[in-house]
Design an enzyme around this catalytic site. Structure first.
Site, PDB file in Angstrom:
ATOM      1  N   SER B 148      58.299  49.504  66.186  1.00 10.05           N
ATOM      2  CA  SER B 148      57.321  48.483  65.810  1.00 10.05           C
ATOM      3  C   SER B 148      57.556  47.203  66.610  1.00 10.05           C
ATOM      4  O   SER B 148      57.613  47.270  67.839  1.00 10.05           O
ATOM      5  CB  SER B 148      57.423  48.248  64.298  1.00 10.05           C
ATOM      6  OG  SER B 148      56.296  47.590  63.823  1.00 10.05           O
ATOM      7  N   ASP B 314      50.631  57.491  62.088  1.00  9.09           N
ATOM      8  CA  ASP B 314      50.750  56.031  62.244  1.00  9.09           C
ATOM      9  C   ASP B 314      49.408  55.489  62.757  1.00  9.09           C
ATOM     10  O   ASP B 314      49.046  55.692  63.906  1.00  9.09           O
ATOM     11  CB  ASP B 314      51.869  55.721  63.255  1.00  9.09           C
ATOM     12  CG  ASP B 314      52.103  54.231  63.438  1.00  9.09           C
ATOM     13  OD1 ASP B 314      51.312  53.421  62.931  1.00  9.09           O
ATOM     14  OD2 ASP B 314      53.101  53.871  64.110  1.00  9.09           O
ATOM     15  N   HIS B 347      53.289  54.637  59.695  1.00 11.03           N
ATOM     16  CA  HIS B 347      54.061  53.801  60.611  1.00 11.03           C
ATOM     17  C   HIS B 347      55.531  53.705  60.193  1.00 11.03           C
ATOM     18  O   HIS B 347      56.421  53.603  61.035  1.00 11.03           O
ATOM     19  CB  HIS B 347      53.421  52.405  60.654  1.00 11.03           C
ATOM     20  CG  HIS B 347      54.131  51.445  61.551  1.00 11.03           C
ATOM     21  ND1 HIS B 347      54.321  51.699  62.892  1.00 11.03           N
ATOM     22  CD2 HIS B 347      54.710  50.241  61.315  1.00 11.03           C
ATOM     23  CE1 HIS B 347      54.990  50.682  63.434  1.00 11.03           C
ATOM     24  NE2 HIS B 347      55.244  49.799  62.502  1.00 11.03           N
TER      25      HIS B 347
END
Lengths: 198, 377
Positions: B148, B314, B347
């Site tokens: 991320s 995701d 995610h």
């Protein structure tokens, strides 16, 4: 390692850049990077196989040749290898065009549909052939575009693609294919290995 | 927050010129390490944390007393094997776990800096953390890794320092924050800023905080970390400790109760202003634009081996955006591996126990490390 891979690796010069399209478990890639000191990349559609390759530290990306070859620049590799997957593409013609765009030289292996066992199956049994190299039934085969060594020869000639060398593989027997023995080799070869250039 | 004195940190004396134009110096950077740096100093891995992470990647976080945010991946015998590698993780600047951030006490006013803290970027965060290499006298890291926002830092790090890491693992990230990403971050910021306790960011951390706003921000963000399928399977329309609907606005559904809980525990460990600053840094991240629309140029001088990972479910940093990085790297013939891991965990997958993901990283790092050593002999 498969005889086929031994033949392919003999085509490849040391310290060159190689792209293995449909690299599978990365066996050929490993061999090339260890023994030929080449800079080798792979493209593979199966997640499981990509993970195996990455676990070995190989530079493999998940993708398929019909969509993902376009990201590689023109002539960015010395050799591009396509081992026994041409027949599975929607458009083999476009894939070959792209291989020749990306690679200075292209090595293509095809399972030969002209082999006598294949011909005999259809002739005697009247059934679609099922062999060691082509183990599928007609209703579940991923092979959409089967061809013979002769067909691929004709294709290259029509497209103006130079065939540098053609090798016949029949079991472990390796031999050269030339214009003079083409008809015969088309009958006895299980695999045809072509070294091409635009 | 207590125990701040026990934290490891370095004081960065060098002036750091921020992207906003301001300069900072003599600021603290809090970090933690796992494993041992070997004699050759070739086994160091710098891990970058995501939006709400901190330096405590593994083991028990001494402040929150909970497991480190990447405990599944970092530790002895794990993906980032601390029996073998020396893992360094720092709290980003702008953060609230000991590094220079809006919660840092201004020596003049004896109050938190609050919104007088300069707006920082991913580039600023990475440049600050680069000082750790000098501090540990590491010439070249074995790897940089992160998911991320951590992945964005990986990309920026390799771009800024093309010869300082052998391997780069950007996971579930993007080279350019999308409109949707910015929209969700803005939603979170608005929740915080509309809390009357926020006071233009000049609240006193010890007394009254904009907890409600921060909790709502966390709840909204948390939804984006999960997949629709994952939520449906875990919660469905299950009711929370009741047999029927109550015709009111209490948490009737388990998912409501779950989100409220996530919001409430988050405010105990995170600072609202840090949330504003870090989300802003993410929104400003556009590595493609930094190189005039050509992402390949960001990596043109690097010999770093890239391994990019995305997750099927995701939708916040989808495979397509991860693949854009792969494409940019292939365009310049960089050494790049890429796989999309199949999972319904959204995610958040990179933080969770996803065996395929964890084992592939472990094998990749171990093999690559031994290959590099073999070649040297």
């Amino acid at each position: 390692m498969k005889e086929e891979f031994k033949v392919i690796s003999r085509f490849i010069e040391e310290k060159s850049r190689v792209l293995d399209v449909g690299c599978g478990d990365g066996i050929l890639m490993e061999y090339l990077s260890k023994n030929k000191v080449v800079d080798v990349r792979g493209l593979e559609i199966s997640k499981e196989k990509v993970k195996k390759c990455l676990s070995k530290g190989l530079a493999v990306i998940e993708g398929d040749a019909e969509n993902d070859l376009k990201q590689f620049p023109d002539l960015s590799f010395d050799y591009v290898i396509l081992s026994q997957t041409l027949q599975a593409f929607m458009s083999p013609e476009k894939v070959i065009e792209n291989l020749l765009r990306v690679g200075k030289k292209v090595i293509v292996t095809i399972p030969n549909f002209g082999h006598w066992k294949v011909r005999l199956d259809l002739l005697l049994k009247g059934e679609m052939p099922v062999t060691k190299n082509l183990p599928y039934q007609w209703y579940n085969t991923p092979n959409l575009h089967m061809c013979t060594i002769q067909d691929f020869y004709n294709f290259c000639n029509n497209k103006g693609i130079n065939i540098y060398k053609t090798i016949s593989l029949n079991g472990e027997k390796i031999s050269n294919i030339s214009n003079s023995n083409l008809k015969y080799k088309n009958l006895i070869s299980e695999l045809g290995i072509f070294l091409l250039e635009k | 927050m207590n125990n701040l004195n026990e934290m490891k940190n370095i004081l960065i004396k060098k002036t750091l010129k921020l992207d906003c134009g301001k300069e900072i110096s003599n600021f603290p950077l809090a970090y933690e390490t796992y494993g041992k740096l070997n004699e050759k100093k070739d086994n160091a891995i710098l891990i970058f944390h995501a939006l709400t992470g901190d330096q405590y990647a593994s083991g028990i976080n001494p402040i929150t007393k909970k497991e480190g945010w990447w405990n599944y991946a970092v530790g002895p015998g794990k993906s980032f094997d601390t029996d073998k590698f020396f893992v360094i993780c720092a709290n980003v600047i702008g953060g609230c776990m000991g590094s220079y951030g809006p919660g840092t006490i201004d020596p003049l006013t004896k109050k938190p800096i609050g919104t007088n803290f300069p707006v920082i970027t991913i580039n600023d965060m990475v440049n600050a953390q680069y000082n750790l290499l000098d501090y540990f006298k590491i010439e070249k890291l074995f790897a940089v890794a992160g998911g991320s926002m951590g992945g964005m830092q990986v990309l920026q790090f390799v771009s800024n320092f093309p010869s300082k890491a052998r391997v780069a693992l950007p996971i579930a990230c993007t080279a350019s924050h999308s409109a949707q990403n910015i929209a969700f971050n803005e939603l979170g910021r608005q929740a915080i800023m509309s809390d009357s306790n926020w006071k233009e960011g000049m609240y006193d951390e010890k007394s009254i905080n904009p907890d409600k706003g921060l909790a709502v921000a966390r709840m909204a963000a948390h939804i984006t970390y999960l997949s629709k399928q994952g939520l449906q399977e875990k919660f469905g329309r299950n009711l929370q400790e009741r047999s029927d609907l109550k015709f009111g606005f209490d948490a009737d559904f388990q998912i409501e109760s779950y989100l409220r809980y996530q919001g409430s525990v988050f405010v105990d460990r995170f600072d609202a202003n840090s949330y504003l600053y870090i989300t802003r840094a993410m929104d400003y991240f556009d590595l493609t634009k930094q190189f005039n629309g050509n992402l390949s140029k960001a990596f043109k001088d690097t010999k770093t081996k890239f391994f990019i990972i995305s997750f099927t479910s995701d939708w916040l940093y989808p495979t397509s955006e991860n693949k854009d990085i792969v494409i940019a790297l292939n365009a310049i013939g960089a050494d790049v591996g890429f796989v999309e891991i199949k999972t319904d965990k959204g995610h958040d997958s990179f933080l969770l126990n996803v065996p395929d993901f964890l084992s592939t990283i472990k094998n990749y790092l171990n093999t690559t490390y031994s290959n590099i050593n073999e070649r040297r002999i």
